[in-house]
Design a protein around this motif. Structure first.
Motif, mmCIF file in Angstrom:
data_model
loop_
_atom_site.group_PDB
_atom_site.id
_atom_site.type_symbol
_atom_site.label_atom_id
_atom_site.label_comp_id
_atom_site.label_asym_id
_atom_site.label_seq_id
_atom_site.Cartn_x
_atom_site.Cartn_y
_atom_site.Cartn_z
ATOM 1 N N THR A 120 0.814 -1.201 0.000
ATOM 2 C CA THR A 120 0.000 0.000 0.000
ATOM 3 C C THR A 120 0.855 1.262 0.000
ATOM 4 N N CYS A 121 0.216 2.386 0.262
ATOM 5 C CA CYS A 121 0.854 3.695 0.406
ATOM 6 C C CYS A 121 0.105 4.462 1.487
ATOM 7 N N GLU A 122 0.687 5.549 1.950
ATOM 8 C CA GLU A 122 -0.063 6.471 2.787
ATOM 9 C C GLU A 122 -1.005 7.287 1.901
ATOM 10 N N SER A 123 -1.945 7.970 2.525
ATOM 11 C CA SER A 123 -2.863 8.845 1.797
ATOM 12 C C SER A 123 -2.175 10.175 1.524
ATOM 13 N N SER A 124 -1.913 10.449 0.260
ATOM 14 C CA SER A 124 -1.288 11.725 -0.086
ATOM 15 C C SER A 124 -2.221 12.890 0.224
ATOM 16 N N GLU A 126 -4.358 13.173 2.686
ATOM 17 C CA GLU A 126 -4.333 13.501 4.111
ATOM 18 C C GLU A 126 -3.023 14.155 4.517
ATOM 19 N N HIS A 127 -1.909 13.596 4.043
ATOM 20 C CA HIS A 127 -0.606 14.110 4.477
ATOM 21 C C HIS A 127 -0.268 15.460 3.847
ATOM 22 N N SER A 128 -0.890 15.769 2.719
ATOM 23 C CA SER A 128 -0.634 17.071 2.084
ATOM 24 C C SER A 128 -1.810 18.026 2.239
ATOM 25 N N HIS A 129 -2.820 17.622 3.029
ATOM 26 C CA HIS A 129 -4.022 18.453 3.212
ATOM 27 C C HIS A 129 -4.662 18.813 1.870
ATOM 28 N N GLY A 130 -4.604 17.848 0.951
ATOM 29 C CA GLY A 130 -5.219 18.023 -0.362
ATOM 30 C C GLY A 130 -4.428 18.878 -1.323
ATOM 31 N N LYS A 131 -3.210 19.281 -0.960
ATOM 32 C CA LYS A 131 -2.413 20.190 -1.789
ATOM 33 C C LYS A 131 -1.512 19.471 -2.787
ATOM 34 N N ALA A 132 -1.198 18.207 -2.552
ATOM 35 C CA ALA A 132 -0.300 17.456 -3.443
ATOM 36 C C ALA A 132 -0.807 16.021 -3.525
ATOM 37 N N VAL A 133 -1.843 15.837 -4.310
ATOM 38 C CA VAL A 133 -2.554 14.558 -4.363
ATOM 39 C C VAL A 133 -1.912 13.636 -5.398
ATOM 40 N N VAL A 134 -1.675 12.396 -5.002
ATOM 41 C CA VAL A 134 -1.209 11.340 -5.896
ATOM 42 C C VAL A 134 -2.301 10.276 -5.902
ATOM 43 N N LYS A 135 -3.028 10.203 -7.001
ATOM 44 C CA LYS A 135 -4.214 9.350 -7.037
ATOM 45 C C LYS A 135 -3.891 7.896 -6.710
ATOM 46 N N GLY A 136 -2.803 7.375 -7.268
ATOM 47 C CA GLY A 136 -2.459 5.980 -7.031
ATOM 48 C C GLY A 136 -2.183 5.698 -5.560
ATOM 49 N N MET A 137 -1.510 6.628 -4.878
ATOM 50 C CA MET A 137 -1.263 6.460 -3.450
ATOM 51 C C MET A 137 -2.571 6.441 -2.673
ATOM 52 N N ASP A 138 -3.466 7.358 -2.999
ATOM 53 C CA ASP A 138 -4.737 7.425 -2.288
ATOM 54 C C ASP A 138 -5.575 6.170 -2.512
ATOM 55 N N ASN A 139 -5.576 5.666 -3.734
ATOM 56 C CA ASN A 139 -6.337 4.444 -4.022
ATOM 57 C C ASN A 139 -5.792 3.257 -3.233
ATOM 58 N N LYS A 140 -4.466 3.133 -3.198
ATOM 59 C CA LYS A 140 -3.851 2.048 -2.436
ATOM 60 C C LYS A 140 -4.225 2.159 -0.955
ATOM 61 N N ASN A 141 -4.162 3.362 -0.420
ATOM 62 C CA ASN A 141 -4.484 3.557 0.983
ATOM 63 C C ASN A 141 -5.945 3.234 1.259
ATOM 64 N N ASP A 279 4.035 13.512 -9.725
ATOM 65 C CA ASP A 279 3.162 13.903 -8.622
ATOM 66 C C ASP A 279 3.748 13.496 -7.273
ATOM 67 N N ILE A 280 4.468 12.375 -7.248
ATOM 68 C CA ILE A 280 5.116 11.953 -6.002
ATOM 69 C C ILE A 280 6.176 12.963 -5.585
ATOM 70 N N PHE A 281 6.924 13.494 -6.550
ATOM 71 C CA PHE A 281 7.899 14.535 -6.203
ATOM 72 C C PHE A 281 7.201 15.761 -5.623
ATOM 73 N N ALA A 282 6.066 16.140 -6.193
ATOM 74 C CA ALA A 282 5.314 17.268 -5.634
ATOM 75 C C ALA A 282 4.864 16.954 -4.205
#
Length: 338
Positions: A120-124, A126-141, A279-282
């Motif tokens: 899995t991944c962490e929720s991008s 949540e950790h970025s307060h919606g400012k740097a979203v990585v869809k694949g990370m969020d889906n995995k989480n 997006d992960i770099f962002a």
């Protein structure tokens, strides 16, 4: 507490990079785990090699619920990794990778599997307060959290792999990052070109073949303390500048890091997987370099590796492989000390 004997662990995607490493490590266990290795093609060379090592190789397609239900029946543990870049998604019926993963988890819960470990991944978000979203990370989480909310499981663990060291061996990957370490640029340098990670800039690198399977093996040995948690899994960490300097030291070849000013400069060519890297770099720049959403912490990886090796028929290699060792092994000379 070490898990009792003769417990079957289903390994989904057992001929892939992550699943193959998990299956091979579990097959070395002295605790008595049996491995049911799932693959779409049991006659493939990787599947046949797992059979030779002692795995029960079973044909099962994740889209075929009858096959998956049969494959999961009687199992105690389930290793699952879903690929959100699979071109099969979304299906004509609208099934995306999130729904797909949730379906497999539901089947496992339904037939009585007790321990689920999901890549899995962490929720991008949540950790970025919606400012740097990585869809694949969020889906995995989201899939991981779905598993945690299934009361039939005794333990559900989210395994977060670091950045693959194996990518250094891939010409396609090297081409996206300036050529390093496989192709020199016009000035004769092996150039690693990318945005900075952010913060201290230390990338958590993972040797999948050498370490990842042992880490998951370690989690299956004693899953209860990790229930409901995500676990950072990586072998070593180093900055991009340090990476290229170390490569030069180990190999004698000229190498350098050339930073890109912003993630937007990272070339994606319209490819979804590369857009996700951008997006992960962002995301990591927003979080101060924290790919895992939290600062790198290698202690769990070290402890899990040690536990797995202590429970293995071959007790060599208790330590995680370092970047220095990896470069020396795959790119030549020689001295891997210090």
């Amino acid at each position: 507490m070490v898990a009792p004997l003769t417990r079957t662990i289903v390994v989904y995607g057992a001929t892939g990079a992550q699943g193959g490493a998990v299956a091979r490590s579990l097959l070395q266990s002295t605790v008595g785990f049996s491995v049911r290795a799932l693959t779409r093609n049991p006659l493939s060379p990787p599947a046949q090699e797992l059979a030779r090592l002692g795995a029960e190789v079973v044909q099962a397609d994740g889209f075929n619920h009858d096959q998956m239900r049969a494959a999961l029946t009687g199992a105690w543990g389930f290793w699952l990794n879903t690929n959100h870049h699979d071109p099969a998604f979304p299906t004509p019926e609208g099934v995306d990778d999130t729904i797909f993963g949730e379906h497999l988890i539901s089947l496992a819960a339904e037939v009585g599997v007790k321990v689920l470990i999901y890549s899995t991944c962490e929720s991008s978000s949540e950790h970025s307060h919606g400012k740097a979203v990585v869809k694949g990370m969020d889906n995995k989480n989201r899939v991981f959290r779905y598993g945690v909310n299934q009361p039939a499981f005794d333990a559900v663990i989210g395994a977060i792999p670091g950045w693959y060291m194996e990518n250094f061996l891939s010409p396609e990957y090297a081409a996206c990052f300036g050529g390093f370490p496989l192709r020199s640029d016009a000035e004769g340098y092996l150039t690693f070109a990318s945005p900075h990670l952010g913060g201290q800039g230390k990338v958590p690198w993972l040797a999948v073949a050498e370490d990842f399977g042992d880490m998951i093996h370690g989690l299956f040995l004693d899953p209860a303390p990790y229930h409901g948690r995500t676990v950072q899994l990586f072998s070593d960490s180093i900055t991009m500048e340090g990476l290229t300097a170390l490569f030069s030291e180990v190999t004698g070849q000229k190498a350098r890091f050339v930073p890109q000013a912003t993630p937007a400069e990272f070339p994606t060519y319209g490819v979804g997987a590369l857009e996700e890297i951008r997006d992960i770099f962002a995301f990591t720049q927003y979080t101060g370099g924290n790919f895992f959403g939290h600062p790198n912490d290698i202690q769990a990886s070290q402890a899990l590796k040690k536990a797995a090796r202590e429970a293995s028929r071959s007790q060599d290699g208790y330590e995680l492989i370092t970047i220095r060792e990896y470069f020396a092994k795959h790119f030549g000379p020689k001295n891997i000390q210090g």
